[in-house]
Design an enzyme around this catalytic site. Structure first.
Site, PDB file in Angstrom:
ATOM      1  N   GLY A   1      41.884 -32.187   8.409  1.00 56.56           N
ATOM      2  CA  GLY A   1      40.973 -33.130   7.747  1.00 56.56           C
ATOM      3  C   GLY A   1      39.814 -33.478   8.676  1.00 56.56           C
ATOM      4  O   GLY A   1      40.033 -33.738   9.855  1.00 56.56           O
TER       5      GLY A   1
ATOM      6  N   ARG B   1      42.439 -26.218   6.262  1.00 54.90           N
ATOM      7  CA  ARG B   1      43.857 -26.198   6.631  1.00 54.90           C
ATOM      8  C   ARG B   1      44.303 -24.778   6.316  1.00 54.90           C
ATOM      9  O   ARG B   1      44.201 -24.339   5.173  1.00 54.90           O
ATOM     10  CB  ARG B   1      44.646 -27.206   5.801  1.00 54.90           C
ATOM     11  CG  ARG B   1      44.148 -28.649   5.969  1.00 54.90           C
ATOM     12  CD  ARG B   1      45.112 -29.620   5.284  1.00 54.90           C
ATOM     13  NE  ARG B   1      44.498 -30.910   5.014  1.00 54.90           N
ATOM     14  CZ  ARG B   1      44.401 -31.907   5.895  1.00 54.90           C
ATOM     15  NH1 ARG B   1      44.843 -31.756   7.119  1.00 54.90           N
ATOM     16  NH2 ARG B   1      43.858 -33.060   5.548  1.00 54.90           N
TER      17      ARG B   1
ATOM     18  N   ASP C   1      47.140 -41.222  14.120  1.00 54.37           N
ATOM     19  CA  ASP C   1      48.607 -41.118  14.081  1.00 54.37           C
ATOM     20  C   ASP C   1      49.144 -40.071  15.059  1.00 54.37           C
ATOM     21  O   ASP C   1      50.223 -39.522  14.855  1.00 54.37           O
ATOM     22  CB  ASP C   1      49.071 -40.782  12.651  1.00 54.37           C
ATOM     23  CG  ASP C   1      48.598 -39.409  12.198  1.00 54.37           C
ATOM     24  OD1 ASP C   1      47.644 -38.866  12.811  1.00 54.37           O
ATOM     25  OD2 ASP C   1      49.180 -38.871  11.245  1.00 54.37           O
TER      26      ASP C   1
ATOM     27  N   ASP D   1      47.740 -32.937  14.467  1.00 51.79           N
ATOM     28  CA  ASP D   1      48.937 -32.231  14.941  1.00 51.79           C
ATOM     29  C   ASP D   1      49.005 -30.779  14.459  1.00 51.79           C
ATOM     30  O   ASP D   1      49.457 -29.889  15.196  1.00 51.79           O
ATOM     31  CB  ASP D   1      50.219 -33.003  14.605  1.00 51.79           C
ATOM     32  CG  ASP D   1      50.318 -33.388  13.146  1.00 51.79           C
ATOM     33  OD1 ASP D   1      49.368 -33.122  12.387  1.00 51.79           O
ATOM     34  OD2 ASP D   1      51.357 -33.949  12.758  1.00 51.79           O
TER      35      ASP D   1
ATOM     36  N   ASP E   1      43.394 -40.976  10.888  1.00 52.06           N
ATOM     37  CA  ASP E   1      44.696 -41.657  10.750  1.00 52.06           C
ATOM     38  C   ASP E   1      45.150 -42.339  12.045  1.00 52.06           C
ATOM     39  O   ASP E   1      45.992 -43.221  12.014  1.00 52.06           O
ATOM     40  CB  ASP E   1      45.781 -40.656  10.330  1.00 52.06           C
ATOM     41  CG  ASP E   1      45.426 -39.924   9.046  1.00 52.06           C
ATOM     42  OD1 ASP E   1      44.569 -40.429   8.302  1.00 52.06           O
ATOM     43  OD2 ASP E   1      46.002 -38.848   8.809  1.00 52.06           O
TER      44      ASP E   1
HETATM   45  O1  F6P Z   1      44.687 -36.696   7.937  1.00 57.17           O
HETATM   46  C1  F6P Z   1      43.512 -37.196   7.385  1.00 57.17           C
HETATM   47  C2  F6P Z   1      43.692 -37.441   5.907  1.00 57.17           C
HETATM   48  O2  F6P Z   1      42.477 -37.935   5.390  1.00 57.17           O
HETATM   49  C3  F6P Z   1      44.838 -38.376   5.535  1.00 57.17           C
HETATM   50  O3  F6P Z   1      44.511 -39.724   5.703  1.00 57.17           O
HETATM   51  C4  F6P Z   1      45.094 -37.985   4.110  1.00 57.17           C
HETATM   52  O4  F6P Z   1      46.417 -38.258   3.736  1.00 57.17           O
HETATM   53  C5  F6P Z   1      44.829 -36.502   4.111  1.00 57.17           C
HETATM   54  O5  F6P Z   1      44.006 -36.243   5.249  1.00 57.17           O
HETATM   55  C6  F6P Z   1      44.156 -35.974   2.893  1.00 57.17           C
HETATM   56  O6  F6P Z   1      44.085 -34.614   2.997  1.00 57.17           O
HETATM   57  P1  F6P Z   1      43.131 -33.706   2.097  1.00 57.17           P
HETATM   58  O7  F6P Z   1      41.726 -33.936   2.552  1.00 57.17           O
HETATM   59  O8  F6P Z   1      43.577 -32.322   2.365  1.00 57.17           O
HETATM   60  O9  F6P Z   1      43.335 -34.162   0.693  1.00 57.17           O
END
Ligand code: F6P
Length: 355
Positions: free
Chosen positions: A14, A75, A132, A106, A130
């Site tokens: 992300g 991703r 995290d 991660d 996040d």
């Molecule tokens: O990890 C960042 C993040 O924005 C999270 O807060 C969220 O759950 C996720 O990515 C959303 O992912 P995507 O952009 O693939 O929908």
């Protein structure tokens, strides 16, 4: 130690505000040491397909203030396969890329460690809104995302106050509640709910009724997206029906990931990018840059990934076997520290949101 002539930089997972500032720092820092930089587009997807662009100092001029990532992000499932990894290694060899600096979370670090095990030195830079990543106190993008949420909450507060309404706000963060707790405190939310800590919904409704009866006009509840599906919508319904507060639900979702990075994110990105280049040119590999108590340190990616799973109760069979007693103790201390941060913040949120 072989001399580095060219390194690659990529952004993956992300996107996070500040990624561009990190790319700029990597490019400028490497060029200053006489090392060329190639940008790998779309994260590991571009490493597999060979989508590269050479980056000059001018190419990264003025990008520190831009949200998103000029290198794009993705991703990439194929990277987890042997075939994908083989293509990625071939891209590095064909293009004489001596090492890679990978900006992301991660998933990005898992990819970086796989590359380093196959002979491509890698250094990770933590970038995720996040915040995290358990091994670091701070990840690039968090501050900007929180300021965006805070601005949205302040706007909602204005209209709620005018109309005597309530708003339940869901914010991103995946399973982590840092954005929700910190923003909840900062915007004066009446309650904050995150997945990691218990939440008493009945007590929340009772408190809202009491506050309404005392004359409070506007009500904000902040919750993380990790709460069970439908949590925000159900709570909104209860506020309408049981607390007699005209209430709406809003999911801020991806808007929180965009926007110009704050000073904190630009500065952290500059420091981390420069530090990552230092590490890779010193011949270090398989490390993630972390901020601890305001200082930059480097941690083994393997340690960072496992302490992360330990904190999130997601340990896999055999995860702990490769670490010494000392390393395992350090993991437990780290998890306790992270938990304490969250609990302390929640105490503040509860006390301040009470009256
Ligand atoms: O990890 C960042 C993040 O924005 C999270 O807060 C969220 O759950 C996720 O990515 C959303 O992912 P995507 O952009 O693939 O929908």
């Amino acid at each position: 130690m072989a001399r580095f002539r060219k390194i690659g930089v990529l952004t993956s997972g992300g996107d996070a505000p500040g990624m561009n500032a990190a790319v700029r720092a990597v490019v400028r820092s490497a060029l200053a040491r006489g090392v060329e930089v190639v940008g790998i587009c779309k994260g590991y997807t571009g490493l597999i397909s060979g989508e590269l662009r050479s980056l000059t100092s001018l190419d990264v001029a003025n990008i520190s203030g831009w949200g998103g990532t000029i290198l794009y992000s993705d991703r990439c499932d194929e990277f987890a396969t042997e075939a994908g990894m083989a293509k990625a290694i071939k891209t590095c060899k064909d293009n004489e890329i001596d090492g890679i600096i990978a900006c992301g979370g991660d998933g990005t670090f898992r990819g970086a460690t796989d590359l380093s095990m196959r002979g491509i030195p890698t250094i990770g830079i933590p970038c995720t809104i996040d915040n995290d990543i358990t091994s670091t106190d701070y990840s690039i993008g968090f501050d900007t995302a929180m300021n965006t949420v805070l601005h949205a909450a302040d706007c909602l507060r204005d209209t709620c106050e005018s109309h005597a309404r309530g708003e339940v706000i869901e914010v991103m963060g995946r399973d982590a509640g840092y954005i929700a707790i910190e923003c909840g405190i900062a915007c004066g939310a009446n309650a904050v709910a995150v997945k990691e800590l218990p939440f008493d919904e009945d007590a929340c409704i009772a408190k809202l009724i009491e506050l309404r009866e005392k004359g409070q006009r506007s009500f904000l509840i902040m919750h993380s997206e990790g709460m069970p599906k439908g949590f925000g919508e159900n709570l909104t319904e209860r506020m309408n029906k049981e607390a007699n507060i005209d209430s709406r639900f809003i999911r801020l979702a991806h808007m929180v990931r965009g926007g110009a990075p704050t000073l904190r994110d630009r500065l952290t990105a500059a420091r981390m990018g420069d530090f990552a280049v230092d590490l890779i040119l010193e011949g270090k590999s398989d490390l993630v840059v972390c901020e601890r108590d305001g200082k930059l340190v480097a941690t083994d990616i393997a340690w960072a990934l496992v302490v992360d799973r330990m904190y999130k109760n997601k340990l896999k069979d055999g995860d702990l076997e490769k670490f010494s007693e000392e390393q395992l103790d350090a993991m437990k201390v780290r998890c306790a520290e992270k938990r304490a941060v969250l609990e302390d913040l929640m105490d503040v949120a509860k006390t301040i949101g009470k009256n």
